[in-house]
Enzyme design. Structure first.
Site, short mmCIF file in Angstrom:
data_model
loop_
_atom_site.label_atom_id
_atom_site.label_comp_id
_atom_site.label_asym_id
_atom_site.label_seq_id
_atom_site.Cartn_x
_atom_site.Cartn_y
_atom_site.Cartn_z
N LEU A 1 35.82 29.41 47.33
CA LEU A 1 35.61 30.09 46.06
C LEU A 1 34.35 30.93 46.17
CD1 LEU A 1 36.32 27.21 43.49
CD2 LEU A 1 37.87 29.01 44.26
N SER A 2 34.51 32.22 46.01
CA SER A 2 33.39 33.14 46.13
C SER A 2 33.07 33.73 44.76
CB SER A 2 33.73 34.24 47.14
OG SER A 2 32.63 35.08 47.36
N LYS A 5 28.93 38.26 43.27
CA LYS A 5 27.56 38.43 43.80
C LYS A 5 27.54 38.53 45.32
CE LYS A 5 25.48 36.17 39.82
NZ LYS A 5 26.75 36.13 39.05
#
Length: 218
Positions: A1-2, A5
């Site tokens: 999960l990114s 940002k």
């Protein structure tokens, strides 16, 4: 999960998320014969998450505060609900080849529209952008455009692949009835230039549906 940002990071948090993205993508090169694939999902502000602006504004409005602090009138953010984020993750588990960064097509909102949706009669005080904060969220940079593909509801940022590996990816998605359409060179995806912006009324309805069923448009 990114997170958004990780795209062109301007602080250590974003840089660490970008490093995580790169490690997960590269790890596909060392899985050997194991039945394993690793992909990344990247999305922006989750509506109603801890520390996000909507619960903060709602709390101030319910306390009858006369002022809502605004960092910048130009500030925009992507908006995704928790349910949409979960659905995206489940889709990726079932449908990704491995090595992609998957980015959803989601709407944006302007911070002033959020403030007016929650408390139109409150004074809006401009307090300035905080250190390490962007005016607009960015999820795909122009540098990524050469390996970015439009697949309908999502964009795929692929790693740099040789022709044989790329054809494997292409055949994989074709077997699922998914067509990869290359974006134009120089394409970028940020909340400020997004084609879909939420209106004040749409923001109100989303707050009632996903955050506060008792929201009374104070």
């Amino acid at each position: 999960l990114s997170t958004d940002k990780a795209a062109a990071p301007v602080n250590m948090y974003g840089a660490s998320k970008l490093c995580s993205d790169k490690l997960f993508v590269a790890a596909n090169n060392i899985i050997g014969s194991r039945d394993l694939s690793l992909s990344v999902v990247r999305y922006g502000n989750v509506m109603g998450s801890r520390g996000s602006v909507i619960p903060f504004f709602l709390n101030l409005a319910k306390k009858n505060k006369a002022v809502l602090p605004i960092t910048s009138k130009e500030m925009t953010r992507f908006n995704i609900t928790l349910e949409e984020g979960v659905d995206m993750v489940m889709w990726c588990i079932k449908n990704t080849f491995g090595g992609e960064i998957v980015v959803p097509k989601i709407p944006s909102y302007n911070i002033m529209d959020v403030a007016n949706a929650i408390s139109p009669n409150c004074k809006k005080e401009i307090i300035g952008v905080r250190p390490g904060e962007k005016i607009h969220e960015e999820m795909i940079t122009s540098s990524d455009s050469k390996t970015t593909y439009d697949i309908g509801n999502y964009y795929l940022i692929l790693p740099i692949l040789d022709k044989i590996k790329f054809n494997e990816v292409l055949k994989f998605y074709q077997s699922k009835g998914i067509k990869l359409k290359k974006v134009r060179d120089g394409f970028n995806y940020d909340s400020g230039s997004n084609e879909h912006f939420l209106s004040v009324d749409e923001i109100k309805n989303l707050i009632i549906k996903h955050i506060d069923t008792n929201f009374s448009h104070v």
